[in-house]
Design a protein around this motif. Sequence first.
Motif, PDB file in Angstrom:
ATOM      1  N   ALA A   1       0.839  -1.192   0.000  1.00 46.44           N
ATOM      2  CA  ALA A   1       0.000   0.000   0.000  1.00 46.44           C
ATOM      3  C   ALA A   1       0.878   1.248   0.000  1.00 46.44           C
ATOM      4  O   ALA A   1       1.951   1.257   0.614  1.00 46.44           O
ATOM      5  CB  ALA A   1      -0.908  -0.003   1.227  1.00 46.44           C
ATOM      6  N   PRO A   2       0.466   2.306  -0.703  1.00 40.44           N
ATOM      7  CA  PRO A   2       1.260   3.543  -0.703  1.00 40.44           C
ATOM      8  C   PRO A   2       1.467   4.061   0.718  1.00 40.44           C
ATOM      9  O   PRO A   2       0.539   4.061   1.532  1.00 40.44           O
ATOM     10  CB  PRO A   2       0.410   4.501  -1.530  1.00 40.44           C
ATOM     11  N   GLU A   3       2.666   4.513   1.020  1.00 39.75           N
ATOM     12  CA  GLU A   3       2.984   4.998   2.359  1.00 39.75           C
ATOM     13  C   GLU A   3       2.105   6.198   2.711  1.00 39.75           C
ATOM     14  O   GLU A   3       1.971   7.146   1.954  1.00 39.75           O
ATOM     15  CB  GLU A   3       4.454   5.400   2.438  1.00 39.75           C
ATOM     16  N   GLY A   4       1.507   6.128   3.878  1.00 36.34           N
ATOM     17  CA  GLY A   4       0.670   7.220   4.356  1.00 36.34           C
ATOM     18  C   GLY A   4      -0.720   7.259   3.766  1.00 36.34           C
ATOM     19  O   GLY A   4      -1.507   8.149   4.099  1.00 36.34           O
ATOM     20  N   ALA A   5      -1.058   6.316   2.905  1.00 37.99           N
ATOM     21  CA  ALA A   5      -2.376   6.338   2.262  1.00 37.99           C
ATOM     22  C   ALA A   5      -3.466   5.919   3.241  1.00 37.99           C
ATOM     23  O   ALA A   5      -3.247   5.101   4.130  1.00 37.99           O
ATOM     24  CB  ALA A   5      -2.388   5.414   1.051  1.00 37.99           C
ATOM     25  N   TYR A   6      -4.627   6.484   3.066  1.00 36.74           N
ATOM     26  CA  TYR A   6      -5.822   5.999   3.767  1.00 36.74           C
ATOM     27  C   TYR A   6      -6.941   5.855   2.745  1.00 36.74           C
ATOM     28  O   TYR A   6      -7.229   6.798   2.018  1.00 36.74           O
ATOM     29  CB  TYR A   6      -6.278   6.935   4.879  1.00 36.74           C
ATOM     30  N   PRO A   7      -7.535   4.676   2.712  1.00 37.49           N
ATOM     31  CA  PRO A   7      -7.226   3.463   3.459  1.00 37.49           C
ATOM     32  C   PRO A   7      -5.868   2.879   3.035  1.00 37.49           C
ATOM     33  O   PRO A   7      -5.436   3.094   1.891  1.00 37.49           O
ATOM     34  CB  PRO A   7      -8.363   2.508   3.081  1.00 37.49           C
ATOM     35  N   PRO A   8      -5.219   2.096   3.916  1.00 39.42           N
ATOM     36  CA  PRO A   8      -3.887   1.557   3.603  1.00 39.42           C
ATOM     37  C   PRO A   8      -3.961   0.303   2.736  1.00 39.42           C
ATOM     38  O   PRO A   8      -3.565  -0.791   3.135  1.00 39.42           O
ATOM     39  CB  PRO A   8      -3.317   1.258   4.990  1.00 39.42           C
ATOM     40  N   VAL A   9      -4.488   0.471   1.536  1.00 40.45           N
ATOM     41  CA  VAL A   9      -4.618  -0.636   0.588  1.00 40.45           C
ATOM     42  C   VAL A   9      -4.167  -0.144  -0.784  1.00 40.45           C
ATOM     43  O   VAL A   9      -4.366   1.028  -1.124  1.00 40.45           O
ATOM     44  CB  VAL A   9      -6.070  -1.174   0.509  1.00 40.45           C
ATOM     45  N   PRO A  10      -3.574  -1.016  -1.594  1.00 41.44           N
ATOM     46  CA  PRO A  10      -3.212  -0.609  -2.954  1.00 41.44           C
ATOM     47  C   PRO A  10      -4.450  -0.596  -3.847  1.00 41.44           C
ATOM     48  O   PRO A  10      -5.289  -1.490  -3.757  1.00 41.44           O
ATOM     49  CB  PRO A  10      -2.230  -1.695  -3.394  1.00 41.44           C
ATOM     50  N   PRO A  11      -4.613   0.390  -4.723  1.00 38.92           N
ATOM     51  CA  PRO A  11      -5.812   0.445  -5.568  1.00 38.92           C
ATOM     52  C   PRO A  11      -5.901  -0.685  -6.569  1.00 38.92           C
ATOM     53  O   PRO A  11      -6.976  -0.982  -7.089  1.00 38.92           O
ATOM     54  CB  PRO A  11      -5.687   1.804  -6.269  1.00 38.92           C
ATOM     55  N   SER A  12      -4.782  -1.353  -6.861  1.00 43.35           N
ATOM     56  CA  SER A  12      -4.787  -2.422  -7.863  1.00 43.35           C
ATOM     57  C   SER A  12      -4.528  -3.793  -7.255  1.00 43.35           C
ATOM     58  O   SER A  12      -4.195  -4.729  -7.961  1.00 43.35           O
ATOM     59  CB  SER A  12      -3.743  -2.136  -8.946  1.00 43.35           C
ATOM     60  N   GLY A  13      -4.677  -3.936  -5.941  1.00 39.38           N
ATOM     61  CA  GLY A  13      -4.484  -5.226  -5.286  1.00 39.38           C
ATOM     62  C   GLY A  13      -5.726  -6.091  -5.368  1.00 39.38           C
ATOM     63  O   GLY A  13      -6.690  -5.776  -6.073  1.00 39.38           O
ATOM     64  N   PRO A  14      -5.762  -7.221  -4.646  1.00 37.51           N
ATOM     65  CA  PRO A  14      -6.947  -8.079  -4.631  1.00 37.51           C
ATOM     66  C   PRO A  14      -8.187  -7.286  -4.194  1.00 37.51           C
ATOM     67  O   PRO A  14      -8.163  -6.580  -3.185  1.00 37.51           O
ATOM     68  CB  PRO A  14      -6.578  -9.163  -3.613  1.00 37.51           C
TER      69      PRO A  14
END
Length: 218
Positions: free
Chosen positions: A91-104
């Motif tokens: 997940a991108p550092e400091g992002a909220y929510p802490p999830v990658p946009p292209s993950g599962p």
Amino acid sequence: MHEAAAPLATIWRFDDLRRIGGAPVRVEGDPQIVRTDAGPAVRFDGADDALFIESHPLAGARQFTVEAVFRPDGGEFAQRWLHLAEQTADAPEGAYPPVPPSGPRMLFEIRVVGTSWYLDAFTTGPGYNKALIVPEKTFPVGRWYHVAQVYDGRTYRSYVDGVLQAEADIAFQPQGAGYASLGTRINRRDYFNGAVLSARFTAAALTPDQFTRELPAQ
């Protein structure tokens, strides 16, 4: 002979935007609770309204059913209005929510063309990636609909008002714990113009006769 018990479901209703389904919520923009004869719904403006929920209610499920009752009100072509995402280490550092946009993830989108829309149900993860989308199957905006996506261990299916839209066999793998967004993609794109009455998540493959039936009056 006893009938089999109905599978347990997580139900999201929108009468209090501080917590949904027991999970904490972060509100952005100004989504509004509106009243219908089937209960409260949450209205999104298609610009910056969103809810971020600290839950992936189908984490760990090997089969699943996602249902929602919603009303699309037109607007931009691509609108993502329900997004469940697994939290992963990238997940991108400091992002909220802490999830990658292209993950599962698994999600509902719509495509708006004039005064009509069509459904895009999608799921992806390691070894699987499938969109169920049929541009020829369109519906008028400004009305309430029940939509569902179902995976039975082999076949992934999508429905509008209990009618099959598309299906495909996929090698789905259970997703991990994570977050959800309502009213937008989880990285704040493709905002939704319309309302959502409820969502129901079941870790089992339901058939259309088991779907919820609670559409507000049109």
